[in-house]
Design a protein around this motif. Structure first.
Motif, short mmCIF file in Angstrom:
data_model
loop_
_atom_site.label_atom_id
_atom_site.label_comp_id
_atom_site.label_asym_id
_atom_site.label_seq_id
_atom_site.Cartn_x
_atom_site.Cartn_y
_atom_site.Cartn_z
N THR A 21 75.75 36.36 24.76
CA THR A 21 76.67 36.15 23.64
C THR A 21 77.18 37.49 23.10
O THR A 21 78.36 37.64 22.78
CB THR A 21 75.96 35.37 22.52
OG1 THR A 21 75.50 34.12 23.03
CG2 THR A 21 76.91 35.13 21.36
N GLN A 24 79.86 38.86 25.36
CA GLN A 24 81.11 38.10 25.27
C GLN A 24 81.88 38.46 24.00
O GLN A 24 83.09 38.72 24.04
CB GLN A 24 80.81 36.60 25.30
CG GLN A 24 82.06 35.74 25.20
CD GLN A 24 81.73 34.25 25.22
OE1 GLN A 24 80.59 33.86 25.43
NE2 GLN A 24 82.74 33.42 25.01
N GLU A 28 85.52 40.45 23.58
CA GLU A 28 86.66 39.80 22.94
C GLU A 28 87.30 40.69 21.86
O GLU A 28 88.50 40.58 21.60
CB GLU A 28 86.23 38.47 22.33
CG GLU A 28 85.91 37.41 23.38
CD GLU A 28 85.38 36.13 22.74
OE1 GLU A 28 85.16 36.13 21.51
OE2 GLU A 28 85.18 35.14 23.48
#
Length: 300
Positions: A21, A24, A28
């Motif tokens: 997580t 990611q 982003e």
């Protein structure tokens, strides 16, 4: 996190499950790379992706990377785990050294010990000994407590020492001969005929393994907080033990940066006991400088 291009994090037990997580989210928001300093026994292969990331060992390469980054160019966010054996301590030491380049190893150790948590920082619940769900930890399990990185960067007071303290207040009283000490420090040394008490070694903690009679122990604290500060003492004595601190209040100003104090310790026990635990805390209303105390009485 916007504007941060590369993140260096120190992996604590259990954190590996959140790395996917983390990667990611960081990708982003425009991150370019992730450095995960980890225990050399752990593998991070399962979260591999096309995103640039490496996993250096926490003990040397990871710390060297952190120490090499100028502090004025680096936004730090401190995260702390609740494992008694958390391996990220070496990274926090490197960070403290970068924030306070003039601190000695003793000052850094003091900052870590005296600001540590004794309960879970998130829930406030007691901490249980690892592998034993029935035993609440004591100083022999976790020392000063769980590392509190934010507290350690601003401890208020530190128990500081230099090389001479280690030589004349530790190695000499421990009975090392002068040739052995000389080989350690690469120099010549002469120990005093009347040795100081090893109990006066200026550690941020206090242990007396065989208390028989009343003893008086000295410590010296250095102010690393606001110049004009006033600290009051709070004693939590071990069971059956009486502790008196003198002076009870420490007042620092531009001319007074170091203050010595004494602890007079006596026991009401009339038999040999196991170890009991307590603490001495100095507080100015903002900082809490806590020293763990452990001792046992011993009689013939």
């Amino acid at each position: 996190m916007i504007g941060i291009k590369v993140v260096l994090c120190f992996l604590v037990k259990g954190d590996e499950f959140e790395l996917g997580t983390t990667l990611q989210v960081f990708q982003e928001v425009g991150g370019l790379g992730l450095i995960v300093a980890k225990n050399p026994t752990r593998t991070l292969d399962y979260y591999a992706s096309d995103f640039p990331s490496i996993g250096p060992d926490i003990a040397a390469p990871g710390v060297n990377i952190l120490a090499a980054i100028p502090p004025e160019e680096t936004p730090y966010e401190f995260k702390s785990g609740t494992s008694v054996a958390a391996p990220h301590i070496s990274g926090i030491v490197a960070l403290l050294k970068s924030l306070h380049p003039h601190w000695t190893p003793a000052a850094i150790k003091s900052a870590l010990v005296t600001t540590a948590w004794q309960t879970d920082p998130h829930s406030g619940e007691p901490i249980l000994a690892e592998g034993n769900t029935n035993k609440i930890v004591d100083p022999f399990d976790f020392g000063g407590g769980l590392v509190n990185a934010n507290g350690a960067k601003d401890p208020g007071l530190v128990y500081d020492m230099g090389e001479s303290n280690y030589v004349f207040n530790y190695l000499c009283p421990m009975g090392y001969n002068t040739s052995a000490i000389g080989s350690i420090i690469n120099g010549y040394v002469t120990c005093a005929l009347k040795m100081p008490s090893i109990l006066d070694f200026n550690l941020p903690s206090l242990t007396i393994p065989s208390l028989k009679d009343t003893v008086t122990i000295s410590r010296t604290v250095t102010n690393v907080g606001p110049m004009n500060s006033k600290y009051k003492s709070i004693i939590e004595p071990p069971a059956g033990i009486t502790i008196k601190v003198k002076p009870e209040t420490l007042i620092f100003n531009s001319n007074t940066k170091k203050i010595s104090f004494t602890l007079t310790i006596s026991t009401t026990h009339k038999y040999t006991t196991g170890y009991y635990f307590g603490s001495l805390t100095w507080t100015d209303g903002v900082h809490r400088v806590r020293s763990p105390i452990s001792l046992r009485t011993e009689f013939p």
